[in-house]
Design an enzyme around this catalytic site. Sequence first.
Site, PDB file in Angstrom:
ATOM      1  N   HIS A 235       0.853  -1.187   0.000  1.00 29.57           N
ATOM      2  CA  HIS A 235       0.000   0.000   0.000  1.00 29.57           C
ATOM      3  C   HIS A 235       0.890   1.237   0.000  1.00 29.57           C
ATOM      4  O   HIS A 235       2.124   1.135   0.086  1.00 29.57           O
ATOM      5  CB  HIS A 235      -0.966  -0.005   1.187  1.00 29.57           C
ATOM      6  CG  HIS A 235      -0.329   0.103   2.524  1.00 29.57           C
ATOM      7  ND1 HIS A 235       0.493  -0.872   3.057  1.00 29.57           N
ATOM      8  CD2 HIS A 235      -0.384   1.083   3.477  1.00 29.57           C
ATOM      9  CE1 HIS A 235       0.894  -0.528   4.252  1.00 29.57           C
ATOM     10  NE2 HIS A 235       0.380   0.677   4.535  1.00 29.57           N
TER      11      HIS A 235
ATOM     12  N   HIS B 188       1.229   3.913   2.052  1.00 27.48           N
ATOM     13  CA  HIS B 188       1.713   4.623   3.231  1.00 27.48           C
ATOM     14  C   HIS B 188       3.242   4.732   3.161  1.00 27.48           C
ATOM     15  O   HIS B 188       3.928   3.801   2.721  1.00 27.48           O
ATOM     16  CB  HIS B 188       1.299   3.916   4.517  1.00 27.48           C
ATOM     17  CG  HIS B 188      -0.070   4.303   4.984  1.00 27.48           C
ATOM     18  ND1 HIS B 188      -0.894   3.445   5.691  1.00 27.48           N
ATOM     19  CD2 HIS B 188      -0.777   5.469   4.854  1.00 27.48           C
ATOM     20  CE1 HIS B 188      -2.045   4.069   5.973  1.00 27.48           C
ATOM     21  NE2 HIS B 188      -1.991   5.294   5.469  1.00 27.48           N
TER      22      HIS B 188
ATOM     23  N   ASP C 210       5.795   4.535   5.165  1.00 23.86           N
ATOM     24  CA  ASP C 210       6.729   3.584   5.776  1.00 23.86           C
ATOM     25  C   ASP C 210       6.856   2.292   4.979  1.00 23.86           C
ATOM     26  O   ASP C 210       7.671   1.431   5.311  1.00 23.86           O
ATOM     27  CB  ASP C 210       6.345   3.292   7.231  1.00 23.86           C
ATOM     28  CG  ASP C 210       4.952   2.704   7.390  1.00 23.86           C
ATOM     29  OD1 ASP C 210       4.044   3.111   6.659  1.00 23.86           O
ATOM     30  OD2 ASP C 210       4.770   1.829   8.266  1.00 23.86           O
ATOM     31  N   HIS C 211       6.072   2.178   3.911  1.00 22.07           N
ATOM     32  CA  HIS C 211       6.169   1.013   3.026  1.00 22.07           C
ATOM     33  C   HIS C 211       6.633   1.405   1.617  1.00 22.07           C
ATOM     34  O   HIS C 211       6.753   0.546   0.760  1.00 22.07           O
ATOM     35  CB  HIS C 211       4.806   0.322   2.923  1.00 22.07           C
ATOM     36  CG  HIS C 211       4.341  -0.278   4.207  1.00 22.07           C
ATOM     37  ND1 HIS C 211       4.305  -1.641   4.441  1.00 22.07           N
ATOM     38  CD2 HIS C 211       3.907   0.303   5.359  1.00 22.07           C
ATOM     39  CE1 HIS C 211       3.860  -1.873   5.671  1.00 22.07           C
ATOM     40  NE2 HIS C 211       3.607  -0.697   6.246  1.00 22.07           N
TER      41      HIS C 211
ATOM     42  N   HIS D  39      -7.489  -1.828   5.708  1.00 20.12           N
ATOM     43  CA  HIS D  39      -6.577  -0.759   6.099  1.00 20.12           C
ATOM     44  C   HIS D  39      -7.134   0.561   5.574  1.00 20.12           C
ATOM     45  O   HIS D  39      -7.935   0.546   4.621  1.00 20.12           O
ATOM     46  CB  HIS D  39      -5.182  -1.035   5.518  1.00 20.12           C
ATOM     47  CG  HIS D  39      -4.077  -0.333   6.219  1.00 20.12           C
ATOM     48  ND1 HIS D  39      -3.828  -0.463   7.563  1.00 20.12           N
ATOM     49  CD2 HIS D  39      -3.129   0.528   5.753  1.00 20.12           C
ATOM     50  CE1 HIS D  39      -2.775   0.271   7.893  1.00 20.12           C
ATOM     51  NE2 HIS D  39      -2.343   0.901   6.809  1.00 20.12           N
TER      52      HIS D  39
ATOM     53  N   ASP E 203      -0.205  -4.189   5.925  1.00 16.66           N
ATOM     54  CA  ASP E 203      -0.872  -3.741   7.141  1.00 16.66           C
ATOM     55  C   ASP E 203      -2.357  -4.094   7.066  1.00 16.66           C
ATOM     56  O   ASP E 203      -3.006  -3.856   6.050  1.00 16.66           O
ATOM     57  CB  ASP E 203      -0.738  -2.227   7.290  1.00 16.66           C
ATOM     58  CG  ASP E 203       0.694  -1.807   7.578  1.00 16.66           C
ATOM     59  OD1 ASP E 203       1.566  -2.681   7.637  1.00 16.66           O
ATOM     60  OD2 ASP E 203       0.926  -0.593   7.738  1.00 16.66           O
TER      61      ASP E 203
ATOM     62  N   HIS F  84       6.569  -5.689  11.742  1.00 13.13           N
ATOM     63  CA  HIS F  84       5.846  -4.411  11.796  1.00 13.13           C
ATOM     64  C   HIS F  84       5.477  -4.091  13.239  1.00 13.13           C
ATOM     65  O   HIS F  84       4.318  -3.887  13.595  1.00 13.13           O
ATOM     66  CB  HIS F  84       4.599  -4.478  10.903  1.00 13.13           C
ATOM     67  CG  HIS F  84       4.047  -3.128  10.530  1.00 13.13           C
ATOM     68  ND1 HIS F  84       3.073  -2.509  11.265  1.00 13.13           N
ATOM     69  CD2 HIS F  84       4.319  -2.288   9.508  1.00 13.13           C
ATOM     70  CE1 HIS F  84       2.765  -1.348  10.708  1.00 13.13           C
ATOM     71  NE2 HIS F  84       3.520  -1.179   9.640  1.00 13.13           N
TER      72      HIS F  84
END
Length: 305
Positions: free
Chosen positions: A64, A66, A68-69, A141, A212, A270
């Site tokens: 996805h 976000h 941090d990914h 999510h 996530d 995570h």
Amino acid sequence: MEFIFLGTSAGVPTRTRNVTAMLLNLQHPTHAGLWLFDCGEGTQHQMLSTAFNPGKLDRIFISHLHGDHLFGLPGLLCSRSMAGNVQQLTIYGPKGIREFTETTLRLSGSWTDYPLEIIEITAGEIVDDGLRKVTAYPLEHPLECYGYRVQEHDKPGALDASALKTAGVKPGPLFQELKAGKTVTLADGRIINGADFLGPSTPGKSVAIFGDTAPCAYAVELAKGVDVMVHEATLDTAMEEKANSRGHSSTRQAALLAHDAGVGKLIITHVSSRYDERGCQRLLEECRAIFPETELANDFAVFTI
């Protein structure tokens, strides 16, 4: 196959954990590959501490959008190009991954000197390279998010050469066709079915890699019977309600899913930055109380499947 974890922290990096990224090293004698799942900030730096480099990557799967990914992707793509690599790279991810990649490269005056393919996915099979397939499943999510199931095709059983010789089939090119399960016609007109001369097939390895997610409808289907399931355990059981409200899972929920899906091993990752080493050990113990075959991923941990 083996997993190499490059980042195991949730949201932000810590002194001991970078944000999310994981390599899947496909160890095959003729069709090896190196796949990256998510690419948090600093992923290329993490790779410098391993035996692998971005030039060896041939597929990247983003769960996805976000940060941090994802925020490590532009730098990794550019470094790969500056190193003179010409091997094609394919990126898979939800809608928006193309715009993100092309916009960051354009605005920064960057480019790639290798073929770069970007595929925006929906749920369903997204890869089949003849040896293994990858299927994407929707997760729960705040942003569109996917988990990936990697399933090797079953390996054909051994060819019974002695029985074929007894049947009058001479060793040679026909053996290869029969080994593939094909039907061949001999010079004397007899029809030989390769499947009749093959031993039991060997099941291929399978892994489930979750992005996530809070508990969701497709989770068991994604992970059903896999050898290894990689799943977030962002918060402990006592903070389950908070985890779910933000589209995440607790230790208890990850372990229950592993049990219900009948997986071989659960690897949790995570982890929220609120947990120090002792806190992380407590997360592991909470999972093992429900699903004993659980491991906690640390940065640079390697797990062989």
